[in-house]
Design a protein around this motif. Sequence first.
Motif, PDB file in Angstrom:
ATOM      1  N   ASN A 269      27.384  44.566  32.209  1.00  0.00           N
ATOM      2  CA  ASN A 269      28.281  45.713  32.316  1.00  0.00           C
ATOM      3  C   ASN A 269      29.510  45.398  33.158  1.00  0.00           C
ATOM      4  O   ASN A 269      30.611  45.882  32.878  1.00  0.00           O
ATOM      5  CB  ASN A 269      27.530  46.912  32.903  1.00  0.00           C
ATOM      6  CG  ASN A 269      26.607  47.568  31.888  1.00  0.00           C
ATOM      7  OD1 ASN A 269      26.933  47.664  30.713  1.00  0.00           O
ATOM      8  ND2 ASN A 269      25.438  47.999  32.333  1.00  0.00           N
ATOM      9  N   THR A 270      29.353  44.566  34.203  1.00  0.00           N
ATOM     10  CA  THR A 270      30.516  44.160  35.004  1.00  0.00           C
ATOM     11  C   THR A 270      31.546  43.442  34.145  1.00  0.00           C
ATOM     12  O   THR A 270      32.761  43.666  34.275  1.00  0.00           O
ATOM     13  CB  THR A 270      30.072  43.255  36.170  1.00  0.00           C
ATOM     14  OG1 THR A 270      29.225  44.004  37.052  1.00  0.00           O
ATOM     15  CG2 THR A 270      31.265  42.729  36.949  1.00  0.00           C
ATOM     16  N   ALA A 314      38.357  36.697  42.184  1.00  0.00           N
ATOM     17  CA  ALA A 314      38.958  37.938  42.689  1.00  0.00           C
ATOM     18  C   ALA A 314      38.944  39.022  41.614  1.00  0.00           C
ATOM     19  O   ALA A 314      38.773  40.203  41.926  1.00  0.00           O
ATOM     20  CB  ALA A 314      40.383  37.674  43.171  1.00  0.00           C
ATOM     21  N   VAL A 315      39.120  38.627  40.344  1.00  0.00           N
ATOM     22  CA  VAL A 315      39.010  39.588  39.245  1.00  0.00           C
ATOM     23  C   VAL A 315      37.613  40.196  39.225  1.00  0.00           C
ATOM     24  O   VAL A 315      37.437  41.414  39.067  1.00  0.00           O
ATOM     25  CB  VAL A 315      39.340  38.909  37.898  1.00  0.00           C
ATOM     26  CG1 VAL A 315      38.903  39.778  36.713  1.00  0.00           C
ATOM     27  CG2 VAL A 315      40.837  38.604  37.801  1.00  0.00           C
ATOM     28  N   VAL A 316      36.606  39.351  39.395  1.00  0.00           N
ATOM     29  CA  VAL A 316      35.224  39.842  39.410  1.00  0.00           C
ATOM     30  C   VAL A 316      34.998  40.770  40.600  1.00  0.00           C
ATOM     31  O   VAL A 316      34.417  41.858  40.459  1.00  0.00           O
ATOM     32  CB  VAL A 316      34.230  38.666  39.444  1.00  0.00           C
ATOM     33  CG1 VAL A 316      32.796  39.173  39.585  1.00  0.00           C
ATOM     34  CG2 VAL A 316      34.376  37.810  38.187  1.00  0.00           C
ATOM     35  N   ARG A 371      43.780  45.599  41.501  1.00  0.00           N
ATOM     36  CA  ARG A 371      44.589  44.600  42.194  1.00  0.00           C
ATOM     37  C   ARG A 371      43.686  43.462  42.690  1.00  0.00           C
ATOM     38  O   ARG A 371      43.214  43.480  43.839  1.00  0.00           O
ATOM     39  CB  ARG A 371      45.331  45.225  43.378  1.00  0.00           C
ATOM     40  CG  ARG A 371      46.341  46.299  42.992  1.00  0.00           C
ATOM     41  CD  ARG A 371      47.094  46.794  44.215  1.00  0.00           C
ATOM     42  NE  ARG A 371      48.123  47.758  43.872  1.00  0.00           N
ATOM     43  CZ  ARG A 371      48.979  48.277  44.751  1.00  0.00           C
ATOM     44  NH1 ARG A 371      48.909  47.914  46.032  1.00  0.00           N
ATOM     45  NH2 ARG A 371      49.881  49.152  44.358  1.00  0.00           N
ATOM     46  N   PRO A 372      43.444  42.453  41.869  1.00  0.00           N
ATOM     47  CA  PRO A 372      42.591  41.336  42.319  1.00  0.00           C
ATOM     48  C   PRO A 372      43.109  40.645  43.570  1.00  0.00           C
ATOM     49  O   PRO A 372      42.328  40.035  44.313  1.00  0.00           O
ATOM     50  CB  PRO A 372      42.607  40.394  41.103  1.00  0.00           C
ATOM     51  CG  PRO A 372      42.914  41.284  39.931  1.00  0.00           C
ATOM     52  CD  PRO A 372      43.850  42.320  40.463  1.00  0.00           C
ATOM     53  N   LEU A 412      33.640  34.265  32.267  1.00  0.00           N
ATOM     54  CA  LEU A 412      35.063  34.556  32.061  1.00  0.00           C
ATOM     55  C   LEU A 412      35.850  33.281  31.764  1.00  0.00           C
ATOM     56  O   LEU A 412      36.706  33.255  30.881  1.00  0.00           O
ATOM     57  CB  LEU A 412      35.641  35.250  33.293  1.00  0.00           C
ATOM     58  CG  LEU A 412      35.252  36.708  33.529  1.00  0.00           C
ATOM     59  CD1 LEU A 412      35.789  37.190  34.876  1.00  0.00           C
ATOM     60  CD2 LEU A 412      35.786  37.605  32.407  1.00  0.00           C
ATOM     61  N   ALA A 413      35.550  32.214  32.508  1.00  0.00           N
ATOM     62  CA  ALA A 413      36.270  30.957  32.316  1.00  0.00           C
ATOM     63  C   ALA A 413      35.984  30.351  30.946  1.00  0.00           C
ATOM     64  O   ALA A 413      36.893  29.849  30.264  1.00  0.00           O
ATOM     65  CB  ALA A 413      35.908  29.973  33.424  1.00  0.00           C
ATOM     66  N   THR A 414      34.740  30.383  30.521  1.00  0.00           N
ATOM     67  CA  THR A 414      34.371  29.799  29.228  1.00  0.00           C
ATOM     68  C   THR A 414      34.997  30.566  28.079  1.00  0.00           C
ATOM     69  O   THR A 414      35.523  29.972  27.125  1.00  0.00           O
ATOM     70  CB  THR A 414      32.834  29.780  29.081  1.00  0.00           C
ATOM     71  OG1 THR A 414      32.254  29.118  30.214  1.00  0.00           O
ATOM     72  CG2 THR A 414      32.423  29.057  27.808  1.00  0.00           C
TER      73      THR A 414
END
Length: 461
Positions: A269-270, A314-316, A371-372, A412-414
């Motif tokens: 969900n995150t 920071a986005v997470v 705001r990350p 997210l990176a993948t």
Amino acid sequence: MRPEAYRAIPAMPGALPVLGHLHHFARDPLGFFTQMREQGDVVRWRLGPQRNVFISNPADIAATLLNVEKTFSRGDDHGYAFELFAGNGIIVTHGDFWRRQRKMMQPAMRPQRVAGYADTMVELTDHMLDGWRDGQRRDIRADMLGLTQKIAARTLFGADVTGDAAAVGQALDIASREIGAEFRGITMFLPPWLATPGRRRLKAAIAEVESVLYRIIDERRTTHPDGRPDDLLALLMDARDDEGRPMSDTQLRDETMSLYIAGHETTGNTLVWAYLLLSRHPEARERMAAEITDVVGDRLPVMDDHRSLPYTEAVVKETLRLYPPAWLLPVRATIDVEIAGHQIHTGTDVWMSQWATHRDPRWFTHPEEFRPERFLGEAARTIPKFAWFPFGGGPHVCLGSRFALVEAVLILATIAQRFHLHIDPALDLPPRPLLTLHPGRDVPARVVHTPAHLTPTRASR
């Protein structure tokens, strides 16, 4: 401090006879705790006959959580529905038994163990992406929950639960919904023996998940009596307390149930919330993508990349601030205690809400905005401790917090190497505060292929 010197605790207005504030809490718990935060740092309220105190100041939250096991406990009454789900797992216990379980489970979540799960996270994410196509419309909530469920099953059990995924996923959704419904309704005051329709649905859902868990545990005992796979379940089965005793199958069920839903539902969900926020803020999405390209290039991410992707992390963290999976945290005073000059009597439930404190303008400028940058450099150092506490804190801080952060960053990176996910920025997606904070509906997203020079080649994958 002498009793006459304590300050009176202001009461939340709007209480009804017998029910207290149950009607407000049931209708809109997120709004209710936000309103209480605006009443003051320490506020009295009632949930039926139970007298409660709500706190929202990070200093008071820190003092409370850091003293769990001294002056506070996790409480003995979590409600029938939640106790049916969690059993006697580490997330609900306290005292000597909690210390026993924590000591036995701690090695499974050490940094070096989490590093060993990173390749699995990336591998399963990359495999999912093989089925995506440019321009395709997908239900990203189903995709993210399916992915994190597979990761949880592989790292926890060393198993592929593809054949059980749909049934288990549906059962977990039902369990979360029914636990949330009972927690927020009049049924929380009903005796355990009263079988309401919701409780029957919950029992059936838990039985569905238990059948998978017990089958895997049984197969592990019979198929791998020696030389077990190197996964979380093996560590838990091999763990011994100070007297040399292993966990029983029932205790393994309780702990794996908690780890399974935490590793599956909360991170899934995150990620959905993160993609909604990134779609609404393309400048943040582009900055994240550029960082991933600079650090990872055309190969697949590895564990060491996590430390070199501060903006992605920071986005997470900013997503966890705005949409914390654990949105509410209660403890119970085991002795008379002082909070901010107020006397809290033994037996009082003290409630904290990540949702309310994370969105307090005293701690976060423009708190409703994404705001990350808040979590980078000097800005991150100015955030008061416990103004951000998505994983709780103190002795009972979530064991899987590092696992969750690493997992979200690597997923997210993948994905960013191969695709952008575009969700309509105007999509109305109200959060549903159930067992965890859910998106209130399915989340359609359009898959957009990244430029070819950013996409990992077959050789590098």
